[in-house]
Motif scaffolding. Sequence first.
Motif, PDB file in Angstrom:
ATOM      1  N   GLY A 121       0.774  -1.229   0.000  1.00  0.00           N
ATOM      2  CA  GLY A 121       0.000   0.000   0.000  1.00  0.00           C
ATOM      3  C   GLY A 121       0.806   1.280   0.000  1.00  0.00           C
ATOM      4  O   GLY A 121       1.946   1.338  -0.502  1.00  0.00           O
ATOM      5  N   GLY A 122       0.218   2.329   0.587  1.00  0.00           N
ATOM      6  CA  GLY A 122       0.779   3.677   0.529  1.00  0.00           C
ATOM      7  C   GLY A 122       1.916   3.897   1.497  1.00  0.00           C
ATOM      8  O   GLY A 122       1.724   4.459   2.583  1.00  0.00           O
ATOM      9  N   ILE A 123       3.094   3.475   1.126  1.00  0.00           N
ATOM     10  CA  ILE A 123       4.286   3.595   1.972  1.00  0.00           C
ATOM     11  C   ILE A 123       5.387   4.272   1.162  1.00  0.00           C
ATOM     12  O   ILE A 123       5.653   3.900   0.014  1.00  0.00           O
ATOM     13  CB  ILE A 123       4.730   2.211   2.476  1.00  0.00           C
ATOM     14  N   LEU A 166      13.124  -5.342  -3.814  1.00  0.00           N
ATOM     15  CA  LEU A 166      12.076  -4.500  -3.242  1.00  0.00           C
ATOM     16  C   LEU A 166      10.796  -4.749  -4.025  1.00  0.00           C
ATOM     17  O   LEU A 166      10.747  -4.496  -5.235  1.00  0.00           O
ATOM     18  CB  LEU A 166      12.481  -3.027  -3.309  1.00  0.00           C
ATOM     19  N   VAL A 167       9.776  -5.273  -3.350  1.00  0.00           N
ATOM     20  CA  VAL A 167       8.516  -5.642  -3.996  1.00  0.00           C
ATOM     21  C   VAL A 167       7.426  -4.678  -3.547  1.00  0.00           C
ATOM     22  O   VAL A 167       7.237  -4.462  -2.339  1.00  0.00           O
ATOM     23  CB  VAL A 167       8.113  -7.091  -3.650  1.00  0.00           C
ATOM     24  N   LEU A 168       6.701  -4.096  -4.512  1.00  0.00           N
ATOM     25  CA  LEU A 168       5.625  -3.154  -4.221  1.00  0.00           C
ATOM     26  C   LEU A 168       4.284  -3.810  -4.525  1.00  0.00           C
ATOM     27  O   LEU A 168       4.047  -4.267  -5.650  1.00  0.00           O
ATOM     28  CB  LEU A 168       5.786  -1.878  -5.057  1.00  0.00           C
ATOM     29  N   LEU A 169       3.407  -3.863  -3.515  1.00  0.00           N
ATOM     30  CA  LEU A 169       2.060  -4.389  -3.667  1.00  0.00           C
ATOM     31  C   LEU A 169       1.060  -3.295  -3.332  1.00  0.00           C
ATOM     32  O   LEU A 169       1.390  -2.358  -2.597  1.00  0.00           O
ATOM     33  CB  LEU A 169       1.831  -5.583  -2.726  1.00  0.00           C
ATOM     34  N   ASP A 170      -0.162  -3.403  -3.871  1.00  0.00           N
ATOM     35  CA  ASP A 170      -1.161  -2.387  -3.520  1.00  0.00           C
ATOM     36  C   ASP A 170      -1.806  -2.737  -2.178  1.00  0.00           C
ATOM     37  O   ASP A 170      -1.431  -3.707  -1.515  1.00  0.00           O
ATOM     38  CB  ASP A 170      -2.197  -2.211  -4.638  1.00  0.00           C
ATOM     39  N   ARG A 171      -2.792  -1.955  -1.760  1.00  0.00           N
ATOM     40  CA  ARG A 171      -3.391  -2.140  -0.438  1.00  0.00           C
ATOM     41  C   ARG A 171      -4.069  -3.494  -0.293  1.00  0.00           C
ATOM     42  O   ARG A 171      -4.197  -4.024   0.818  1.00  0.00           O
ATOM     43  CB  ARG A 171      -4.416  -1.020  -0.168  1.00  0.00           C
ATOM     44  N   GLN A 172      -4.538  -4.068  -1.401  1.00  0.00           N
ATOM     45  CA  GLN A 172      -5.172  -5.379  -1.370  1.00  0.00           C
ATOM     46  C   GLN A 172      -4.170  -6.518  -1.530  1.00  0.00           C
ATOM     47  O   GLN A 172      -4.539  -7.686  -1.555  1.00  0.00           O
ATOM     48  CB  GLN A 172      -6.236  -5.488  -2.474  1.00  0.00           C
ATOM     49  N   GLY A 173      -2.883  -6.175  -1.643  1.00  0.00           N
ATOM     50  CA  GLY A 173      -1.860  -7.195  -1.782  1.00  0.00           C
ATOM     51  C   GLY A 173      -1.614  -7.642  -3.199  1.00  0.00           C
ATOM     52  O   GLY A 173      -0.914  -8.639  -3.431  1.00  0.00           O
ATOM     53  N   ARG A 174      -2.162  -6.922  -4.193  1.00  0.00           N
ATOM     54  CA  ARG A 174      -1.924  -7.291  -5.586  1.00  0.00           C
ATOM     55  C   ARG A 174      -0.563  -6.770  -6.035  1.00  0.00           C
ATOM     56  O   ARG A 174      -0.168  -5.658  -5.711  1.00  0.00           O
ATOM     57  CB  ARG A 174      -3.033  -6.750  -6.493  1.00  0.00           C
ATOM     58  N   PHE A 175       0.124  -7.587  -6.807  1.00  0.00           N
ATOM     59  CA  PHE A 175       1.471  -7.254  -7.255  1.00  0.00           C
ATOM     60  C   PHE A 175       1.447  -6.030  -8.162  1.00  0.00           C
ATOM     61  O   PHE A 175       0.630  -5.914  -9.065  1.00  0.00           O
ATOM     62  CB  PHE A 175       2.058  -8.451  -8.018  1.00  0.00           C
ATOM     63  N   GLN A 176       2.379  -5.084  -7.911  1.00  0.00           N
ATOM     64  CA  GLN A 176       2.530  -3.913  -8.764  1.00  0.00           C
ATOM     65  C   GLN A 176       3.872  -3.924  -9.489  1.00  0.00           C
ATOM     66  O   GLN A 176       3.925  -3.787 -10.694  1.00  0.00           O
ATOM     67  CB  GLN A 176       2.381  -2.629  -7.935  1.00  0.00           C
ATOM     68  N   SER A 177       4.964  -4.067  -8.730  1.00  0.00           N
ATOM     69  CA  SER A 177       6.266  -4.082  -9.385  1.00  0.00           C
ATOM     70  C   SER A 177       7.317  -4.676  -8.452  1.00  0.00           C
ATOM     71  O   SER A 177       7.095  -4.816  -7.245  1.00  0.00           O
ATOM     72  CB  SER A 177       6.688  -2.660  -9.805  1.00  0.00           C
ATOM     73  N   ARG A 178       8.450  -5.017  -9.045  1.00  0.00           N
ATOM     74  CA  ARG A 178       9.593  -5.512  -8.296  1.00  0.00           C
ATOM     75  C   ARG A 178      10.811  -4.711  -8.729  1.00  0.00           C
ATOM     76  O   ARG A 178      11.092  -4.585  -9.925  1.00  0.00           O
ATOM     77  CB  ARG A 178       9.799  -7.007  -8.560  1.00  0.00           C
ATOM     78  N   ILE A 179      11.521  -4.159  -7.772  1.00  0.00           N
ATOM     79  CA  ILE A 179      12.707  -3.344  -8.058  1.00  0.00           C
ATOM     80  C   ILE A 179      13.929  -4.138  -7.602  1.00  0.00           C
ATOM     81  O   ILE A 179      14.037  -4.520  -6.435  1.00  0.00           O
ATOM     82  CB  ILE A 179      12.651  -1.989  -7.326  1.00  0.00           C
ATOM     83  N   GLU A 180      14.846  -4.395  -8.519  1.00  0.00           N
ATOM     84  CA  GLU A 180      16.036  -5.156  -8.172  1.00  0.00           C
ATOM     85  C   GLU A 180      17.176  -4.774  -9.104  1.00  0.00           C
ATOM     86  O   GLU A 180      16.963  -4.224 -10.186  1.00  0.00           O
ATOM     87  CB  GLU A 180      15.770  -6.661  -8.262  1.00  0.00           C
ATOM     88  N   GLY A 181      18.374  -5.065  -8.662  1.00  0.00           N
ATOM     89  CA  GLY A 181      19.550  -4.816  -9.478  1.00  0.00           C
ATOM     90  C   GLY A 181      19.712  -5.913 -10.513  1.00  0.00           C
ATOM     91  O   GLY A 181      18.745  -6.595 -10.867  1.00  0.00           O
TER      92      GLY A 181
END
Length: 344
Positions: A48-50, A67-82
């Motif tokens: 969510g909003g962090i 670093l994995v970003l999910l929305d407030r419902q836990g749905r996958f949004q993106s993954r940030i990695e090297g």
Amino acid sequence: MKKLLNTVYITTEGAALRKDGENLVADVDGEERARVPFHMLASIVVFGGIYVSPALMAATSAAGITLVLLDRQGRFQSRIEGPVTGNVLLRRAQYKASDAPIEIVRSIVIGKVMNQRSVLMRSLRDYGDEYAPNDSLSIVKVTERLARIIRRVKLSDDTTDMLRGSEGEAAGLYFSVFDHLIRSPDPELCWTGRSRRPPLDPVNALLSFLYTLLTHDCRSACESVGLDPAVGFLHRERPGRPSLALDLMEEMRPVMADRLALSLLNRRQLRAGDFEIRDGGAVMMSDEARKTVLTAWQERKKEERLHPFLEERAPLGLVAYLQAQMLARHLRGDLDAYPPWLWK
């Protein structure tokens, strides 16, 4: 913030994550609440909003921390990695295991059937005095037959298809007494059998909605650790089908979805008037009913249980992510077998 399996889960709305030296720092309302050294981390999962500082993104990428970003419902949004070094190898191991998945399928089936049996036994403990004698006897007989199926799956040399057959047999038994578990006074809120696409009665409409929410969580969990959600073991692959997400969902479905549905009906938080019949006979929940279910879903995910394999308490909402991580570790060879999640 919860740290499990070298992964930090950030679920507090409005938290801020930043880098301080070689540490991850979590602030809430301007005060430091947690600090974890980078060398102890493999990944960070944010719900969510962090706020995540650019300096932290750069540092985690350089350190090989996902670093994995999910929305407030836990749905996958993106993954940030090297630079990626492990996901390709993990997916190759996943694809190879899918050609001979019997031991993973065995674990999933054992987990699902044991949790189905636990749901029935819990219902007997909670409402046993209210059941008609024949209803109570029917539930007891099903729990005994489920126990035999569990023993057979554990000890047999069945093929994968035979294990799938055992899973289907157990599901048929479990749902044959599901109507006895519903204590609503509304005659419309009864169970006559599974129907989907579309659901043809209120209970199926409720279950289908909860199963959809759980599938989203399991798909996000697969993607968060680098697994391919389309390539499963118990569920055969079909175009557009998240087979691995459906696999992970099976062992959680009786507890996360079925028990929540029963709670909402038995506590009379949902009544017959909360459902609408559409053209063609499809039954849908009203907007207010969906809000009620979503609120209960989020509250249920906050409940903590002892994870039997990790021997740590964890919120139910993180179980899918923990199971995905352990499956990934098994596929990499770090665990001898995939340990199913068992509700106690």
